[in-house]
Every structure is written in C-alpha cells, then in structure tokens.
Design a protein around this motif. Structure first.
Motif, PDB file in Angstrom:
ATOM      1  N   HIS A  81       0.793  -1.156  -0.074  1.00 41.48           N
ATOM      2  CA  HIS A  81      -0.071  -0.086  -0.017  1.00 41.48           C
ATOM      3  C   HIS A  81       0.890   1.447  -0.136  1.00 41.48           C
ATOM      4  O   HIS A  81       0.310   2.257  -0.146  1.00 41.48           O
ATOM      5  CB  HIS A  81      -0.847   0.057   1.197  1.00 41.48           C
ATOM      6  N   ASP A  82       2.181   0.951   0.142  1.00 41.40           N
ATOM      7  CA  ASP A  82       2.838   2.368   0.434  1.00 41.40           C
ATOM      8  C   ASP A  82       4.251   2.466  -0.405  1.00 41.40           C
ATOM      9  O   ASP A  82       5.370   2.566   0.008  1.00 41.40           O
ATOM     10  CB  ASP A  82       3.182   2.575   1.940  1.00 41.40           C
ATOM     11  N   LEU A  83       4.158   1.757  -1.435  1.00 42.37           N
ATOM     12  CA  LEU A  83       5.382   1.514  -2.446  1.00 42.37           C
ATOM     13  C   LEU A  83       5.555   2.978  -3.100  1.00 42.37           C
ATOM     14  O   LEU A  83       4.743   3.854  -3.031  1.00 42.37           O
ATOM     15  CB  LEU A  83       5.050   0.617  -3.661  1.00 42.37           C
ATOM     16  N   SER A  84       6.983   3.160  -3.320  1.00 41.77           N
ATOM     17  CA  SER A  84       7.336   4.278  -4.101  1.00 41.77           C
ATOM     18  C   SER A  84       7.299   3.898  -5.705  1.00 41.77           C
ATOM     19  O   SER A  84       7.961   2.791  -6.098  1.00 41.77           O
ATOM     20  CB  SER A  84       8.829   4.398  -3.829  1.00 41.77           C
ATOM     21  N   VAL A  85       6.654   4.803  -6.316  1.00 43.83           N
ATOM     22  CA  VAL A  85       6.758   4.581  -7.520  1.00 43.83           C
ATOM     23  C   VAL A  85       7.178   5.769  -8.542  1.00 43.83           C
ATOM     24  O   VAL A  85       6.490   6.828  -8.362  1.00 43.83           O
ATOM     25  CB  VAL A  85       5.233   4.287  -8.036  1.00 43.83           C
ATOM     26  N   TYR A  86       8.244   5.566  -9.267  1.00 43.62           N
ATOM     27  CA  TYR A  86       8.607   7.075 -10.080  1.00 43.62           C
ATOM     28  C   TYR A  86       9.293   6.620 -11.278  1.00 43.62           C
ATOM     29  O   TYR A  86       9.650   5.270 -11.561  1.00 43.62           O
ATOM     30  CB  TYR A  86       9.491   7.641  -9.239  1.00 43.62           C
ATOM     31  N   ASP A  87       9.305   7.563 -12.017  1.00 44.37           N
ATOM     32  CA  ASP A  87       9.936   7.327 -13.505  1.00 44.37           C
ATOM     33  C   ASP A  87      11.330   7.247 -13.475  1.00 44.37           C
ATOM     34  O   ASP A  87      12.360   7.973 -12.527  1.00 44.37           O
ATOM     35  CB  ASP A  87       9.599   8.366 -14.405  1.00 44.37           C
TER      36      ASP A  87
END
Length: 217
Positions: A81-87
């Motif tokens: 639920h608290d993953l880091s998602v980025y390009d």
C-alpha cells in the motif's frame, strides 16, 4: 507478541519467486504462477519469514486455494500500500517505471496485479523484471521501441541483480494478457544483441506500431 484479536491467518503472505527448485526436498507450499515464476506462501513472524509447509496447511485447517486468497489480500493490504513509484531514465530517450520499498521482501508480489501500474486498456503488455525482492521495473509496450528498450532493460536488470543484497531474478519478462513470458537476449553474428522471444508473442510483436525510430542505435 501477537497483536490483540490477531489470528494465525493475519500473518500469511505471498511471495513471487523465479521458477521452482524441483530438486528441493522442502515441503514448503510453492506452485507455478506463470512461465518462469512461482508463488510461495509464507508466515510473517518476529523471527522472520517462515515458509508454509503442507503440515502447516493441515494445522490451519484451510485448503491451499483459500490460503492463497488470504495471502493475496494480506500482502496487498499490508505490504504493497505504500510503495514508491517513480520514473527512471533508462536511456537518453526512454524511461521506465521503478517500483520499490526499502528492505521489503514483498515488492515483487506486485507482479500478480501488474496491470494496476499500467495505462488502462494496454494492448501490447509490458516488459517487467524483478531484480530484487524490493524492486520491480516496468516498461509499458506501445510500439516497436520496446524491442530496443528490452535490450537496455535486460542489461539494467542483470546489473541490479548482480549488485543486490536481496537478489531475486535476472530474468526479463514480457507480460501480456495475464501471462509472463521470458525474454532472452542473444548475440548475432555481428556481435549485436538480438531478442529471443517465445512463439506466443509473435502476433503481438507483428502488430506493434512502427515508431519511425531507427532501432538498434
């Protein structure tokens, strides 16, 4: 100590792993998930993660299918639920999506619902790898540029896998229509990298829109 009102089922988790060790004598509950991938059921304890065995399944008085559903729900709600998602810049022209959570052994489990991290109604699938339990790399396939990106992403995957303290798999996959297919990178007679794809992806590759970009540069 267990939290108040906690049940034995609250600590059950799911973990995605590469393949199945068919020579293993372990009685841990592990079964195929997709081509080259398997699912393991674990219990999260203060001492660490403990594989759920056939005997433990009997103690819990649940069948494996029910435990799998519990594990998926617990893992998604408690661990993802608290993953880091980025390009992340892969090449000068191409970016991938990097999904991570420091020290988490469950990020790779996002592969069971990878579509939630992709554009809606994606037609050609995505390139996906999990070099670490704590990191998943994703590239949404939209044109023939993906054939170039696969080579660069394979290289990054292998590098991250080799340098990781929680290494999972150096294998690159092409996700399409709910299945994961292994992508191979070979070398042609000129020494340049060449994709090796399973026949199930032939029609997908043939339908990829042409980008006009000179591939291989």
């Amino acid at each position: 100590m267990p939290e108040e009102n906690e049940t034995p089922f609250d600590n059950i988790r799911l973990q995605i792993k590469p393949g199945i060790d068919r020579d293993s004598t372990s009685e841990a509950v592990t079964f195929p998930y997709s081509s080259g991938l398997s699912v393991s059921l674990l219990e999260k304890t203060p001492e660490g993660l403990i594989p759920i065995t056939v005997d433990r399944v009997a103690e819990l008085n649940k069948n494996v299918k029910d435990l799998l559903q519990i594990a998926v729900s617990n893992t998604v709600k408690q661990e993802l639920h608290d993953l880091s998602v980025y390009d992340h810049r892969l090449t000068a022209d191409d970016r991938i999506r990097l999904v991570a959570k420091d020290d988490s052994p469950f990020v790779s489990s996002i592969m069971i619902s990878i579509e939630r991290l992709l554009p809606a109604n994606i037609e050609f699938g995505a390139l996906v790898s999990a070099p670490r339990y704590s990191t998943v790399l994703i590239y949404a396939v939209e044109s023939d540029i993906a054939l170039d990106v696969a080579v660069a992403l394979d290289r990054l995957t292998r590098s991250m896998f080799a340098e990781s303290t929680d290494a999972l798999s150096a294998q690159l996959f092409w996700w399409h229509a709910g299945n994961y297919y292994p992508v191979g990178i070979n070398t042609n007679t000129s020494g340049s990298p060449k994709l090796s794809l399973p026949p199930e992806l032939s029609s997908v590759v043939n339908q990829l829109p042409q980008s006009g970009r000179r591939l291989g540069d």
